[in-house]
Design a protein around this motif. Structure first.
Motif, PDB file in Angstrom:
ATOM      1  N   ASP A   1      45.863  37.773  53.485  1.00  0.00           N
ATOM      2  CA  ASP A   1      46.799  37.907  52.444  1.00  0.00           C
ATOM      3  C   ASP A   1      48.097  37.515  52.885  1.00  0.00           C
ATOM      4  OD1 ASP A   1      44.927  37.769  50.235  1.00  0.00           O
ATOM      5  OD2 ASP A   1      44.901  39.948  50.155  1.00  0.00           O
TER       6      ASP A   1
ATOM      7  N   ALA B   1      48.468  37.014  41.943  1.00  0.00           N
ATOM      8  CA  ALA B   1      47.835  37.667  42.413  1.00  0.00           C
ATOM      9  C   ALA B   1      48.387  38.951  43.145  1.00  0.00           C
ATOM     10  CB  ALA B   1      46.833  37.151  43.417  1.00  0.00           C
TER      11      ALA B   1
ATOM     12  N   CYS C   1      46.538  30.035  47.640  1.00  0.00           N
ATOM     13  CA  CYS C   1      46.471  31.557  47.362  1.00  0.00           C
ATOM     14  C   CYS C   1      45.172  31.875  47.835  1.00  0.00           C
ATOM     15  CB  CYS C   1      46.578  31.868  45.970  1.00  0.00           C
ATOM     16  SG  CYS C   1      46.343  33.465  45.596  1.00  0.00           S
TER      17      CYS C   1
ATOM     18  N   ALA D   1      44.036  34.802  47.659  1.00  0.00           N
ATOM     19  CA  ALA D   1      43.238  35.885  46.607  1.00  0.00           C
ATOM     20  C   ALA D   1      42.199  35.255  45.635  1.00  0.00           C
ATOM     21  CB  ALA D   1      44.252  36.687  46.164  1.00  0.00           C
ATOM     22  N   SER D   2      42.694  33.768  45.179  1.00  0.00           N
ATOM     23  CA  SER D   2      42.005  33.198  44.160  1.00  0.00           C
ATOM     24  C   SER D   2      41.118  32.310  44.583  1.00  0.00           C
ATOM     25  CB  SER D   2      43.107  32.447  43.513  1.00  0.00           C
ATOM     26  OG  SER D   2      43.761  31.347  44.372  1.00  0.00           O
ATOM     27  N   ASN D   3      40.563  32.437  45.956  1.00  0.00           N
ATOM     28  CA  ASN D   3      39.454  31.373  46.349  1.00  0.00           C
ATOM     29  C   ASN D   3      38.835  32.124  47.308  1.00  0.00           C
ATOM     30  OD1 ASN D   3      38.281  29.104  47.420  1.00  0.00           O
ATOM     31  ND2 ASN D   3      39.716  27.811  47.346  1.00  0.00           N
TER      32      ASN D   3
ATOM     33  N   SER E   1      40.673  37.520  51.926  1.00  0.00           N
ATOM     34  CA  SER E   1      41.718  38.292  51.136  1.00  0.00           C
ATOM     35  C   SER E   1      41.466  39.973  51.084  1.00  0.00           C
ATOM     36  CB  SER E   1      41.857  37.918  49.749  1.00  0.00           C
ATOM     37  OG  SER E   1      42.437  38.620  49.117  1.00  0.00           O
TER      38      SER E   1
ATOM     39  N   ARG F   1      41.856  41.377  47.306  1.00  0.00           N
ATOM     40  CA  ARG F   1      40.809  40.940  46.367  1.00  0.00           C
ATOM     41  C   ARG F   1      39.612  41.783  47.118  1.00  0.00           C
ATOM     42  NH1 ARG F   1      39.560  35.582  47.936  1.00  0.00           N
ATOM     43  NH2 ARG F   1      38.194  36.437  49.631  1.00  0.00           N
TER      44      ARG F   1
END
Length: 238
Positions: A103, A158, A210, A212-214, A220, A223
């Motif tokens: 992150d 995020a 990103c 956090a989104s994948n 992450s 996450r």
């Protein structure tokens, strides 16, 4: 094994590891390169060996014990991965500088002539502490001679923080508060790019990815909590 690379025409070897291609299991699956996160040490060592072979690196990276500070070391000062620092640089061909992230912002720096390189780990604390500026000051070239690449990190959507963190990082920069909340969202990649440019680095690339989104591609911490670490690495070509 999947890598993301800077779009550079420089005599350097540089990249960012995604999470595929390793042997770690569970929340660390599969290419976890962090020895300090609770994963099986033998799995981490196998993952590191795979990175060495697949990325065709001349020698193992100089791993650091990262502490979210602004300490910068030269690669020849790194005795083991217990060396506490958040940035490492070298002017020796083949020596691999690396930082671990899940992150936080990975930043790779290279002189336009390939004469020196650096890897920087920058969370919000490191940005505020001046790790970027300290790294540039440690290098044997001036900032205008450097190119920078900001790798995958947590994206603005995020990354919600309290007002004290937002103020520390963003200052007077524009940002929008979250609906119904005193918290705000920080774009760490853009904050890092701004500091690089203010320090005099003219060419700054951003991966705009990103973590956090994948979950399929990136580790992450925000996450998942318990998770692995990716590496951003760079070396001067032999």
């Amino acid at each position: 094994m999947v890598f993301i690379h800077p779009d550079w025409a420089l005599p350097v070897r540089a990249g960012f590891t995604c999470r595929e291609g390793g042997v770690s299991q569970g929340p660390y699956a599969s290419l976890n390169l962090g020895i300090h996160v609770g994963d099986d040490p033998q799995a981490v060592m196998e993952n590191r060996a795979r990175l060495l072979a697949t990325a065709d690196l001349a020698m193992p990276p100089r791993w650091l014990s990262q502490v979210h500070g602004h300490q910068v070391v030269s690669a020849d000062q790194v005795i083991s991965d217990k060396t506490q620092a958040d940035a490492v640089w070298t002017d020796q061909p083949g020596v691999v500088c690396a930082v671990l992230v899940a992150d936080c912002v990975p930043i790779l720096l290279a002189a336009a002539n390939g004469g020196c390189v650096a890897a920087v780990h920058a969370g919000w604390r490191g940005l505020v502490a001046g790790v970027i500026e300290q790294t540039i000051a440690a290098l044997p070239v001036s900032a205008p001679q450097l190119q920078a690449w900001i790798g995958p990190c947590i994206g603005k959507a995020a990354y919600e923080v309290g007002p004290e963190v937002w103020q520390a990082v963003e200052g007077n920069s524009a940002s929008s508060p979250s609906v119904g909340s005193e918290k705000r969202h920080i774009d760490l990649s853009q904050a890092a790019a701004r500091r690089l440019q203010q320090a005099g680095v003219a060419q700054v690339q951003q991966a705009h990815a990103c973590t956090a989104s994948n979950p399929q591609q990136f580790f992450s911490y925000r996450r998942d909590g318990v998770t692995g670490r990716s590496a951003a690495y760079i070396a001067i070509d032999l």
